[in-house]
Design a protein around this motif. Structure first.
Motif, PDB file in Angstrom:
ATOM      1  N   VAL A 227       0.815  -1.222   0.000  1.00 12.38           N
ATOM      2  CA  VAL A 227       0.000   0.000   0.000  1.00 12.38           C
ATOM      3  C   VAL A 227       0.845   1.268   0.000  1.00 12.38           C
ATOM      4  CG1 VAL A 227      -1.961  -1.089   1.155  1.00 12.38           C
ATOM      5  CG2 VAL A 227      -0.238   0.120   2.524  1.00 12.38           C
ATOM      6  N   ASN A 228       2.144   1.146   0.240  1.00  6.12           N
ATOM      7  CA  ASN A 228       3.012   2.320   0.315  1.00  6.12           C
ATOM      8  C   ASN A 228       3.563   2.655  -1.078  1.00  6.12           C
ATOM      9  OD1 ASN A 228       4.671   4.394   1.090  1.00  6.12           O
ATOM     10  ND2 ASN A 228       5.660   3.258   2.754  1.00  6.12           N
ATOM     11  N   ALA A 229       2.668   3.112  -1.938  1.00  3.10           N
ATOM     12  CA  ALA A 229       3.043   3.424  -3.324  1.00  3.10           C
ATOM     13  C   ALA A 229       4.159   4.468  -3.413  1.00  3.10           C
ATOM     14  CB  ALA A 229       1.823   3.871  -4.118  1.00  3.10           C
ATOM     15  N   PRO A 230       4.173   5.528  -2.599  1.00  2.50           N
ATOM     16  CA  PRO A 230       5.292   6.479  -2.685  1.00  2.50           C
ATOM     17  C   PRO A 230       6.649   5.821  -2.391  1.00  2.50           C
ATOM     18  CG  PRO A 230       3.462   7.497  -1.545  1.00  2.50           C
ATOM     19  CD  PRO A 230       3.119   6.032  -1.696  1.00  2.50           C
ATOM     20  N   ALA A 231       6.699   4.950  -1.399  1.00  3.31           N
ATOM     21  CA  ALA A 231       7.965   4.259  -1.092  1.00  3.31           C
ATOM     22  C   ALA A 231       8.359   3.342  -2.236  1.00  3.31           C
ATOM     23  CB  ALA A 231       7.841   3.468   0.215  1.00  3.31           C
ATOM     24  N   ARG A 232       7.396   2.643  -2.802  1.00  2.00           N
ATOM     25  CA  ARG A 232       7.706   1.745  -3.912  1.00  2.00           C
ATOM     26  C   ARG A 232       8.277   2.528  -5.096  1.00  2.00           C
ATOM     27  NH1 ARG A 232       2.362  -1.018  -4.678  1.00  2.00           N
ATOM     28  NH2 ARG A 232       3.332  -1.592  -6.622  1.00  2.00           N
ATOM     29  N   ARG A 233       7.668   3.672  -5.414  1.00  2.00           N
ATOM     30  CA  ARG A 233       8.194   4.507  -6.515  1.00  2.00           C
ATOM     31  C   ARG A 233       9.594   5.008  -6.178  1.00  2.00           C
ATOM     32  NH1 ARG A 233       2.869   6.399  -6.455  1.00  2.00           N
ATOM     33  NH2 ARG A 233       3.510   8.223  -5.256  1.00  2.00           N
ATOM     34  N   PHE A 234       9.795   5.413  -4.937  1.00  4.99           N
ATOM     35  CA  PHE A 234      11.095   5.910  -4.489  1.00  4.99           C
ATOM     36  C   PHE A 234      12.174   4.844  -4.690  1.00  4.99           C
ATOM     37  CE2 PHE A 234      14.220   6.060  -1.029  1.00  4.99           C
ATOM     38  CZ  PHE A 234      14.776   7.315  -1.228  1.00  4.99           C
TER      39      PHE A 234
ATOM     40  N   HIS B 239      15.419   4.408  -7.503  1.00  2.00           N
ATOM     41  CA  HIS B 239      16.801   4.201  -7.078  1.00  2.00           C
ATOM     42  C   HIS B 239      17.358   2.847  -7.521  1.00  2.00           C
ATOM     43  CE1 HIS B 239      17.611   7.848  -4.831  1.00  2.00           C
ATOM     44  NE2 HIS B 239      16.337   7.836  -4.511  1.00  2.00           N
ATOM     45  N   GLY B 240      16.703   2.215  -8.473  1.00  2.00           N
ATOM     46  CA  GLY B 240      17.242   1.004  -9.081  1.00  2.00           C
ATOM     47  C   GLY B 240      16.874  -0.295  -8.387  1.00  2.00           C
ATOM     48  N   PHE B 241      15.998  -0.257  -7.401  1.00  2.00           N
ATOM     49  CA  PHE B 241      15.537  -1.487  -6.756  1.00  2.00           C
ATOM     50  C   PHE B 241      14.468  -2.127  -7.630  1.00  2.00           C
ATOM     51  CE2 PHE B 241      17.460   0.734  -3.260  1.00  2.00           C
ATOM     52  CZ  PHE B 241      17.880  -0.236  -2.372  1.00  2.00           C
ATOM     53  N   ARG B 242      14.459  -3.466  -7.653  1.00  2.00           N
ATOM     54  CA  ARG B 242      13.493  -4.218  -8.453  1.00  2.00           C
ATOM     55  C   ARG B 242      12.673  -5.123  -7.539  1.00  2.00           C
ATOM     56  NH1 ARG B 242      14.136  -0.695 -11.394  1.00  2.00           N
ATOM     57  NH2 ARG B 242      15.712  -0.567 -12.988  1.00  2.00           N
ATOM     58  N   ALA B 243      11.364  -5.135  -7.756  1.00  2.00           N
ATOM     59  CA  ALA B 243      10.480  -6.016  -6.983  1.00  2.00           C
ATOM     60  C   ALA B 243      10.751  -7.457  -7.389  1.00  2.00           C
ATOM     61  CB  ALA B 243       9.025  -5.653  -7.232  1.00  2.00           C
ATOM     62  N   VAL B 244      10.979  -8.316  -6.389  1.00  2.00           N
ATOM     63  CA  VAL B 244      11.280  -9.717  -6.681  1.00  2.00           C
ATOM     64  C   VAL B 244      10.338 -10.693  -5.984  1.00  2.00           C
ATOM     65  CG1 VAL B 244      13.724  -9.290  -7.177  1.00  2.00           C
ATOM     66  CG2 VAL B 244      13.017  -9.880  -4.836  1.00  2.00           C
ATOM     67  N   GLU B 245       9.558 -10.210  -5.009  1.00  2.00           N
ATOM     68  CA  GLU B 245       8.664 -11.108  -4.286  1.00  2.00           C
ATOM     69  C   GLU B 245       7.496 -10.306  -3.704  1.00  2.00           C
ATOM     70  OE1 GLU B 245       8.888 -14.220  -0.485  1.00  2.00           O
ATOM     71  OE2 GLU B 245      10.653 -13.074  -1.047  1.00  2.00           O
ATOM     72  N   TRP B 246       6.307 -10.823  -3.898  1.00  2.00           N
ATOM     73  CA  TRP B 246       5.090 -10.216  -3.359  1.00  2.00           C
ATOM     74  C   TRP B 246       4.477 -11.218  -2.385  1.00  2.00           C
ATOM     75  CZ3 TRP B 246       3.436  -5.396  -5.281  1.00  2.00           C
ATOM     76  CH2 TRP B 246       4.172  -4.919  -6.367  1.00  2.00           C
ATOM     77  N   THR B 247       4.054 -10.755  -1.208  1.00  2.00           N
ATOM     78  CA  THR B 247       3.455 -11.681  -0.249  1.00  2.00           C
ATOM     79  C   THR B 247       2.099 -11.160   0.219  1.00  2.00           C
ATOM     80  OG1 THR B 247       4.174 -10.795   1.896  1.00  2.00           O
ATOM     81  CG2 THR B 247       5.815 -12.075   0.621  1.00  2.00           C
ATOM     82  N   ASP B 248       1.380 -12.027   0.895  1.00  2.00           N
ATOM     83  CA  ASP B 248       0.079 -11.648   1.458  1.00  2.00           C
ATOM     84  C   ASP B 248       0.216 -11.089   2.866  1.00  2.00           C
ATOM     85  OD1 ASP B 248       0.671 -13.895   2.955  1.00  2.00           O
ATOM     86  OD2 ASP B 248      -1.059 -15.055   2.257  1.00  2.00           O
TER      87      ASP B 248
END
Length: 169
Positions: free
Chosen positions: A129-136, A140-149
């Motif tokens: 839910v923290n869309a601003p942090a995810r965009r931030f 900065h070159g971080f890639r999402a690699v795992e999504w959890t419940d």
């Protein structure tokens, strides 16, 4: 014609932000760092239920975070703590800014420091839910690699794991 600011201090003064110094946290910083964490969490994540009281968070910072982990604070010219960053091994486990200090480059400086301190790579978790942090972090070159419940975090909130690895020439 006005002179352009040459130094970070001049740019900060012109922007009204004051110079912020990143430094290792000391035991005396634990309360202020915890208070930044509490205020930032409340502002950025109003729908996420915290499983710990303010008193418990402050004790955790005092007895665990600052004592055991590589903890950094952003300190303003007034001596106030404006942000906190915690590195646990290769994990960027905490990065929180005082709500009134967001958008002034402190987070960028913390991430640059984390990458310098962990030049082989970093990982972190943030709530979905923290869309601003995810965009931030993505900026900065971080890639999402795992999504959890959220079944593995105390908040029981869906989260996402990010990884940053340096580019090798």
């Amino acid at each position: 014609m006005s002179k352009q600011p040459d130094t970070e201090a001049e740019r900060d003064a012109e922007a009204g932000t004051g110079t912020v110094v990143l430094r290792r946290a000391r035991a005396a910083d634990a309360r202020a760092a915890a208070d930044v964490w509490l205020r930032s969490f409340a502002a950025a994540l109003p729908t996420v239920v915290r499983p710990r009281s303010d008193t418990e968070v402050r004790a955790w910072f005092r007895h665990v975070v600052v004592e055991r982990y590589e903890t950094w604070v952003a300190e303003g010219t007034d001596g106030a703590v404006a942000g906190v960053m915690v590195l646990e091994g290769e994990e960027l486990s905490q990065l929180y800014l005082a709500p009134e200090r967001r958008g002034r480059g402190i987070g960028d400086r913390f991430v640059a420091l984390a990458k310098e301190r962990r030049a082989d790579g970093l990982s972190l978790w943030t709530f979905q839910v923290n869309a601003p942090a995810r965009r931030f972090y993505e900026r900065h070159g971080f890639r999402a690699v795992e999504w959890t419940d959220g079944d593995r975090n105390e908040e029981r909130e869906p989260d996402v794991r990010y990884v940053w690895r340096p580019r090798r020439s």
